[in-house]
Motif scaffolding. Structure first.
Motif, short mmCIF file in Angstrom:
data_model
loop_
_atom_site.label_atom_id
_atom_site.label_comp_id
_atom_site.label_asym_id
_atom_site.label_seq_id
_atom_site.Cartn_x
_atom_site.Cartn_y
_atom_site.Cartn_z
N GLU A 68 34.98 2.13 35.32
CA GLU A 68 35.76 3.32 35.05
C GLU A 68 37.22 3.04 35.39
O GLU A 68 37.51 2.40 36.39
N VAL A 69 38.11 3.54 34.56
CA VAL A 69 39.55 3.46 34.82
C VAL A 69 40.09 4.88 34.73
O VAL A 69 39.88 5.57 33.73
N SER A 70 40.78 5.32 35.78
CA SER A 70 41.32 6.68 35.80
C SER A 70 42.51 6.80 34.85
O SER A 70 43.06 5.80 34.38
N ASP A 71 42.91 8.03 34.61
CA ASP A 71 44.16 8.25 33.90
C ASP A 71 45.29 7.74 34.78
O ASP A 71 45.20 7.79 36.01
N PRO A 72 46.37 7.25 34.17
CA PRO A 72 47.48 6.73 34.98
C PRO A 72 48.33 7.84 35.59
O PRO A 72 48.43 8.93 35.03
N ILE A 73 48.92 7.52 36.71
CA ILE A 73 49.95 8.36 37.34
C ILE A 73 51.25 7.59 37.18
O ILE A 73 51.33 6.42 37.59
N VAL A 74 52.26 8.21 36.58
CA VAL A 74 53.51 7.53 36.27
C VAL A 74 54.65 8.16 37.06
O VAL A 74 54.77 9.39 37.12
N ALA A 75 55.47 7.32 37.67
CA ALA A 75 56.68 7.76 38.36
C ALA A 75 57.74 6.68 38.20
O ALA A 75 57.50 5.52 38.56
N ASP A 76 58.87 7.05 37.63
CA ASP A 76 59.98 6.12 37.43
C ASP A 76 59.48 4.91 36.65
O ASP A 76 58.93 5.07 35.57
N ASN A 77 59.64 3.71 37.18
CA ASN A 77 59.21 2.48 36.50
C ASN A 77 57.88 1.96 37.04
O ASN A 77 57.61 0.75 36.98
N PHE A 78 57.07 2.84 37.59
CA PHE A 78 55.80 2.45 38.18
C PHE A 78 54.68 3.32 37.61
O PHE A 78 54.90 4.46 37.22
N PHE A 79 53.48 2.75 37.60
CA PHE A 79 52.29 3.56 37.34
C PHE A 79 51.15 3.02 38.17
O PHE A 79 51.15 1.86 38.58
N SER A 80 50.20 3.89 38.42
CA SER A 80 49.01 3.49 39.17
C SER A 80 47.79 4.10 38.51
O SER A 80 47.89 5.05 37.73
N CYS A 81 46.65 3.53 38.82
CA CYS A 81 45.37 4.06 38.38
C CYS A 81 44.32 3.55 39.36
O CYS A 81 44.61 2.68 40.20
N THR A 82 43.14 4.10 39.28
CA THR A 82 42.04 3.56 40.06
C THR A 82 41.08 2.91 39.10
O THR A 82 40.97 3.30 37.92
N MET A 83 40.40 1.89 39.60
CA MET A 83 39.34 1.23 38.84
C MET A 83 38.10 1.21 39.71
O MET A 83 38.18 0.90 40.90
N LYS A 84 36.98 1.53 39.09
CA LYS A 84 35.69 1.46 39.77
C LYS A 84 34.79 0.54 38.95
O LYS A 84 34.71 0.69 37.73
#
Length: 123
Positions: A68-84
């Protein structure tokens, strides 16, 4: 592409198992990858090294039961997500791995990735 567009494309490709395509399409040639201390590849630099790291992980997998890959969270020039991942690595019991993934984008390409998780015991 904007950081948001890159994040969405990255998540889309990973959700459909196209990890190498994500590297080809979205990563800078000099991108850096950082894994937790004690993992087989704690640091990789350059697109070829990232591809090799991805291939090496694939050879360690006996069976991938789900991802599973979560929807991304975007801020400025960065993004994050979780992977299970629900995965059986060769010579190890089935494991449920969960990680936070952080990416930096510059000039329309991912320039770094860093993963935060507790590595499974290799014993």
């Amino acid at each position: 592409m904007t950081t948001k567009e890159i994040a969405q494309k990255y998540v889309e490709l990973n959700r459909t198992g196209q990890h190498m395509q994500a590297l080809e399409d979205l990563f800078a040639k000099d991108a850096v990858s950082i894994e937790p201390k004690g993992t087989p590849t704690e640091h990789a630099e350059g697109l070829d090294a990232l591809k090799k790291k991805n291939e090496e992980f694939a050879t360690m997998v006996e069976e991938m039961h789900g991802m599973e890959v979560s929807d991304p969270i975007v801020a400025d020039n960065f993004f994050s997500c979780t992977m299970k991942m629900d995965v059986t690595l060769k010579g190890m019991p089935r494991n449920h791995m969960e990680e936070v993934c952080l990416y930096h984008v510059k000039d329309g390409k991912i320039t770094s990735e860093q993963f935060f998780y507790t590595p499974p015991s290799m014993n």
